[in-house]
Design an enzyme around this catalytic site. Structure first.
Site, PDB file in Angstrom:
ATOM      1  N   SER A 149     -36.310   8.172  50.994  1.00 40.40           N
ATOM      2  CA  SER A 149     -36.216   7.970  52.424  1.00 40.40           C
ATOM      3  C   SER A 149     -34.830   7.537  52.900  1.00 40.40           C
ATOM      4  CB  SER A 149     -37.237   6.918  52.858  1.00 40.40           C
ATOM      5  OG  SER A 149     -36.897   5.658  52.294  1.00 40.40           O
ATOM      6  N   SER A 177     -36.434   5.778  46.765  1.00 36.73           N
ATOM      7  CA  SER A 177     -35.802   6.098  48.053  1.00 36.73           C
ATOM      8  C   SER A 177     -34.291   5.924  48.122  1.00 36.73           C
ATOM      9  CB  SER A 177     -36.452   5.283  49.163  1.00 36.73           C
ATOM     10  OG  SER A 177     -37.670   5.877  49.510  1.00 36.73           O
ATOM     11  N   LYS A 210     -28.949   1.442  56.235  1.00 38.77           N
ATOM     12  CA  LYS A 210     -30.218   2.122  56.509  1.00 38.77           C
ATOM     13  C   LYS A 210     -30.885   1.405  57.686  1.00 38.77           C
ATOM     14  CE  LYS A 210     -34.394   3.675  54.005  1.00 38.77           C
ATOM     15  NZ  LYS A 210     -35.056   3.666  52.675  1.00 38.77           N
TER      16      LYS A 210
END
Ligand SMILES: [Mg+2]
Ligand SMILES: [Zn+2]
Lengths: 491, 105, 481
Positions: free
Chosen positions: A155, A179, A80
């Site tokens: 996210s 997330s 990420k």
């Protein structure tokens, strides 16, 4: 050919370690999958083709020299893009970090590399982790690989999409209020939020420090276990890191659930919960039945204060974020918009560099901490966390594991909730309480919704009991209904 | 989305003040939109108001850890050039900023 | 210093002063990272991701800084307690994260007190740990912040551990304030917590001043004065500010609560901001750090290792020398009390010991140690050396060490025989009959004056070899005869 669920990190690492396959060939195969469909999915902010090739060659050289590159030998991983990588742009999908290359690696990155993993790229996210759909990215939306009209969740949407699309067998996400778990559920993959403090946050760009935790995303439960063993364990660079070694997880996966007591959280799955879909409730019922069939006892239970979780979360997380994001001021790194004086330069830079959702949360958090409002909002919300902890503690006297859906619905269409922040926030209703309490939880794919999109079941455990959580997850995985979506393929 | 026209939990001027504290500038239009959106979130958080939490301790940490200390031993320092190469503006190995109005509090 | 509770800067008005002192702790590394804590150096070299507040960096607390903070707390008789770090949020270019990690509602050291040299106690409200900021240089406009073209920031100092010691408003005069800062500095240096160098900025003082009419018990509205860089400016700033406030009140105005800036060149303070413009710091507990709960064992082991503090040293010397505590202050301040106590312990006359330390050893004790010092004083007291000769021998002992008797012999300081002295005195009496008459029949004043005359004559004749005290005794004996 797309990698399927049969292509696992565990399997690839075994082949590379034994010399059956080269890390380079594993990488090239994955790069070709990326090449074929990344354009339409947009899982990555950056694909590190040359760096990855060099890393794969190092692994192959180690094998050739008779050295063991480690448990993730030659396994392509995606990070990420809020996890720091030395010399490689780390953007948090924000304009404000334009041009910034961290002078250091996050602890998890060092550990992955030391275990032989090959970092393939940095994945898209909602700016600074703030969102549930990966639509709040300065670099465009990520699409759900199973239905390109739908969001991948967020996210960590880029990481979940990368794994679902077969770009990499493993990815790292970060989870502040769901997330990792919610995008994993929406993309039909496994996602784990470890106990707060099990995985070092050093090098994770902070959103809400008391809630953030890095965790694995993978296609199988066993691969998440393997990855968590590599990245977990004490790190002296993170004061909130638990001073114990990473749990041994891969060896417990076949132990079953015989005799375990499992509770279904009423407040996060019953009729009282606003907006929970019928098909999601149906799959939860089937999951409970499957666990019962495997020898567990299952009963409904109540964790009453979890109903306040969302309210507390949307005070605490923005409050911490408002402070964590103050440093983006145009002085030391990243974007600067010039102005005649330093204060105006700060304002111009932040106004241009942050997206609307980030601004919204910064303002919300600033308000919640400001003179006269602290007690009513921040102070009260931190007390609600204590209530939630106490309620969980009571529930865990009766149950070993708790269960709920991961998200109230399957993946929703891109654009559906972007104009109504509160509607978007309600997506996190099931996942937030684990973050507030610091407990581990994970999402396991379990069948499909009426729209043919995957549904995730959330397995919750008391602090540091990842072992039992993974045992339950493994049973859910093996009993999941047939008709699983074409994981790894692009619909 | 919901329009809040009645008594709001946060006023337009409060949002303007908060933006000021956070070093953000908002257009009139943004100010309206953010006021409505923040009011909606605070409305949702209103369920906390009914809770009596007088005897409840606020949670500071998810885990009861304390005294995490580091020995006073010099460690690695950053490479100055590597750090300065990411700065928006530098001069004489320092970070250059426009003139600062007012002193540090 | 004066022990008056009130020193009036403006007649009829009392000045009330409370100081906040920031001192850099003498650690090897910063408060939250392993970057060096080092004064000076090339800009931006003592830095790492934590001191620059880079995204993803996390603080880890320096154990030594906690230990030094506890030392400070114990030395100031504070309650050492469980503490929690908080974030103090404000934007400023020299503040890397745009928040300062400090302690707010739970400081490591609670209430305590400090004893001034004259024995008065000043309350300490708290002494907490926090991190320092970087340093800005203002370029253009003569280096002044408000006229600069731009600024350059060096983060070498960012993250250096500070102890902030908040004193109660117990001080009443510039002398009080200076005495407080001196005493605090002596304590910090004595316990090895800080080098206390105001000129290098490792010790900084903010000053709260208010005024009230004499006899008034309510506190007036205070102003906080920043940018005080020396003890001298501290006194000047207090006097200026007290006068400004009294002028305001007596001309029908009202003191507004403000933060004010001391301008050294102008010799005046000016307003930075009012209470209404005060920052909203939005304090909240620092989630990246965990509470510090020093165990009783740790606290006690730190206490056991504390050196003797200036207050205890003054008391020890005063007891030993049988003098007032305040009279022991200078010797303690000069760090010569060990020598004094030891010499007195060896039988040296306390009064002579202190006279020599205060008058003749201002430049340090060099090679002088207690044994030879005590022996030298015995020679002086016994009349074997005059005070002038003693001073000369002392200088030799300071420079080269050695045995005072041998040094005296080498210098030719033979004690004058009593008979020799009697002969000289008698011949002088014969030579100056008028003066002798005045000595024997005059009043006290006259007698003193003439004694001075005879001692002076004898010194002239003997080239300073005679012992003044012996001469006086002899004169008295002859007069009574
Ligand atoms: Mg202060
Ligand atoms: Zn301070």
């Amino acid at each position: 050919m797309s990698p399927s669920k049969e292509i696992t990190a565990r399997g690839l690492a075994a082949e590379v370690r034994s010399g059956v396959r080269s890390a380079r060939s594993v990488l090239e195969e994955h790069l070709s999958v990326i090449d074929a469909s990344e354009k339409e999915i947009h899982a990555f902010n950056l694909v590190l083709i040359e760096d990855a090739r060099a890393a794969a060659d190092v692994v192959d050289a180690q094998v050739a020299a008779g050295d063991d590159p480690g448990p993730l030998a030659g396994v392509p991983v995606a990070l990420k893009d809020n996890i720091c990588t030395r010399g490689v742009p780390t953007t948090c999908s924000s304009r404000i970090l334009e041009g910034w290359r961290p002078p250091y690696n996050a602890t998890v990155v060092d550990r992955l590399v030391a275990a032989g993993a090959v970092v393939v790229g940095k994945t898209n996210l909602d700016e600074f982790g703030m969102g549930s759909s990966t639509e709040n990215s300065a670099f465009g939306v990520t699409r759900n690989p199973l239905d390109l009209r739908k969001v991948p969740g967020g996210s960590s949407g880029g990481s979940a999409a990368a794994v679902a699309a077969g770009f990499t067998p493993l990815a790292l996400g970060s989870d502040t209020g769901g997330s990792i778990r919610q995008p994993a559920a929406l993309c039909g993959v496994v996602g784990v939020k470890p106990t707060y403090g099990v995985v070092s946050r050093y090098g994770l760009v902070a959103f809400a420090s008391s809630l953030d935790q890095i965790g694995p995303i993978s296609r199988t439960v066993a691969d998440s276990a393997l990855m968590l063993e590599v990245i977990g364990g004490h790190d002296r660079r993170d004061s909130t890191s638990i001073p114990v070694p990473a749990p041994d997880l891969t060896s417990v996966l076949d132990r079953g659930v015989e005799g375990l007591r499992i509770g279904i959280i009423e407040e996060l799955s019953g009729d009282g919960l606003e907006g929970i879909a019928v098909d999601v409730k149906a799959r939860l019922g089937e999951a409970a039945a499957a666990l019962e069939a495997a020898g567990a006892t299952v009963a409904a239970t109540s964790v009453p204060s979890t109903v306040y979780g969302l309210s507390a979360y949307y005070v605490v997380a923005p409050a911490e974020a408002s402070s964590n994001l103050a440093r983006y001021d145009g002085v030391r790194f990243g974007l600067r918009i010039d102005a005649p004086n330093a204060g105006d330069m700060n304002i111009a830079t932040r106004t241009a560099g942050f997206g609307d959702e980030v601004k919204r949360r910064i303002m919300l958090g600033t308000y919640a901490l400001s003179a006269g409002y602290y007690d009513a909002y921040y102070g009260k919300s931190q007390k609600v966390r204590t209530l939630i902890m106490n309620d969980f503690a009571r529930a865990y006297e009766e149950f070993d594991i708790l269960l709920s859906p991961t998200a109230p619905t399957t993946a929703f269409p891109i654009g559906e909730k972007t104009s109504d922040p509160m509607a978007m926030y309600l997506n996190d209703v099931c996942t937030i309480s684990s973050n507030l309490a610091g407990h581990p939880s994970m999402s396991v794919p379990f069948g499909l919704g009426n729209d043919g999109m995957p549904i995730g079941i959330q397995v919750l455990a008391p602090a540091t009991d990842e072992v039992t959580m993974f045992r339950v997850a493994a049973v859910l995985e093996s009993t999941a209904p047939a008709g699983h979506p074409a994981i790894g393929g692009v619909a | 989305m919901t329009e809040y026209t009645a008594r709001q939990r946060i006023s337009r001027s409060e949002v303007a003040h908060v933006a000021d504290l956070a070093r953000l500038s908002l257009t009139d239009q943004e100010l309206d939109a953010f006021t409505n959106q923040l009011a909606a979130v605070l409305d949702h958080a209103a369920d906390l108001e009914a809770l009596d939490l007088t005897d409840v301790e606020p949670m500071i940490h998810p885990l009861p850890v304390h005294n995490v200390l580091r020995p006073d031993v010099v460690g690695e320092t950053s490479d100055r050039n590597e750090v300065l190469s990411c700065a928006p503006s530098i001069e004489n190995e320092q970070f250059r900023v426009p003139p600062v109005l007012g002193e540090s509090p | 210093m004066s022990t008056n509770a009130t020193t009036e800067i403006v007649p009829g008005w009392e000045t009330v002063i409370g100081l906040e002192v920031h001192a850099e702790l003498a650690t090897a590394t910063k408060l939250f990272s392993g970057a060096p804590n080092r004064f000076g150096g090339e800009p931006n070299t003592n830095i790492d991701p934590v001191s620059l507040g880079l995204p993803g960096s996390l603080p880890v607390l320096n154990e030594k800084a906690v230990e030094l903070a506890i030392r400070v707390g114990l030395a100031l008789h504070c309650r050492v307690q469980r503490s929690v770090f908080s974030r103090k949020n404000y934007f400023y270019p020299d503040m890397p994260k745009d928040f300062q990690i400090s302690q707010y509602d739970l400081p490591i050291n609670g209430e305590g007190w400090l004893e001034l040299a004259d024995g008065r106690r000043v309350g300490i409200e708290r002494a907490h740990l926090e991190e320092d900021t970087g340093k800005s240089t203002h370029v253009g406009g003569g280096g002044r912040i408000h006229e600069a073209d731009y600024s350059l920031v060096d983060y070498n100092r960012a993250g250096v551990p500070l102890i902030e010691i908040v004193g109660a408003p117990d001080l009443r005069s510039p002398e009080d304030a200076r005495a407080y800062v001196s005493e605090l500095r002596s304590i910090l240096v004595a316990i090895g917590a800080s080098d206390g160098k105001m000129e290098e900025g490792s010790m900084r003082v903010d000053c709260n001043v208010s005024v009230r009419a004499l006899g008034e018990t309510e506190l007036g509205t205070r102003c906080e004065i920043k940018n005080i860089n020396s003890l001298r400016s501290l006194g000047r700033a207090i006097v200026y500010e007290a006068r400004r406030q009294v002028d305001l009140v007596t001309s029908g105005g009202r003191v507004e609560q403000q933060t004010r800036h001391w301008d050294e060149a102008e010799g005046s303070t000016h307003k930075l901001r009012s209470k209404e413009e005060a920052y909203d710091y939005r304090y909240f507990p620092e989630p990246d750090l965990v509470p510090v709960e020093p165990s009783d064992e740790w606290i006690e082991s730190i206490r056991a290792a504390l050196p003797m503090l200036p207050r205890e040293r003054r008391r020890r010397l005063a007891d030993e020398a049988k003098i007032e505590t305040a009279a022991a202050a200078l010797t303690v301040e000069r760090g010569m009390d060990d020598l004094a106590v030891e010499a007195i312990g060896l039988g040296a006359d306390p009064v002579r010991v202190l006279v020599h330390l205060e008058n003749n050893l201002a430049d340090g004790i060099g090679s002088l140690s207690a044994g030879p010092f005590a022996a030298l004083i015995a020679m002086e007291v016994d009349g074997n050396l005059t005070s002038t000769q003693t001073k000369t021998v002392l200088a030799v002992l300071v420079a080269d060490g050695g045995n005072p008797a041998e040094v005296a012999t080498e210098l030719g300081f033979e004690a004058m025989e009593a008979e020799e002295l009697e002969v000289i005195v008698d011949s002088l009496i014969a030579e100056h009959p008028q003066d002798w008459l005045a000595f024997t029949s005059g009043d006290d004043k006259e007698r003193k004056k003439k004694a001075g005359f005879f001692v002076g004559q004898i010194m002239k004749v003997t080239g300073g070899q005679a012992d003044g005290r012996a001469v006086n005794e002899l004169l008295a004996r002859r007069a009574d005869a």
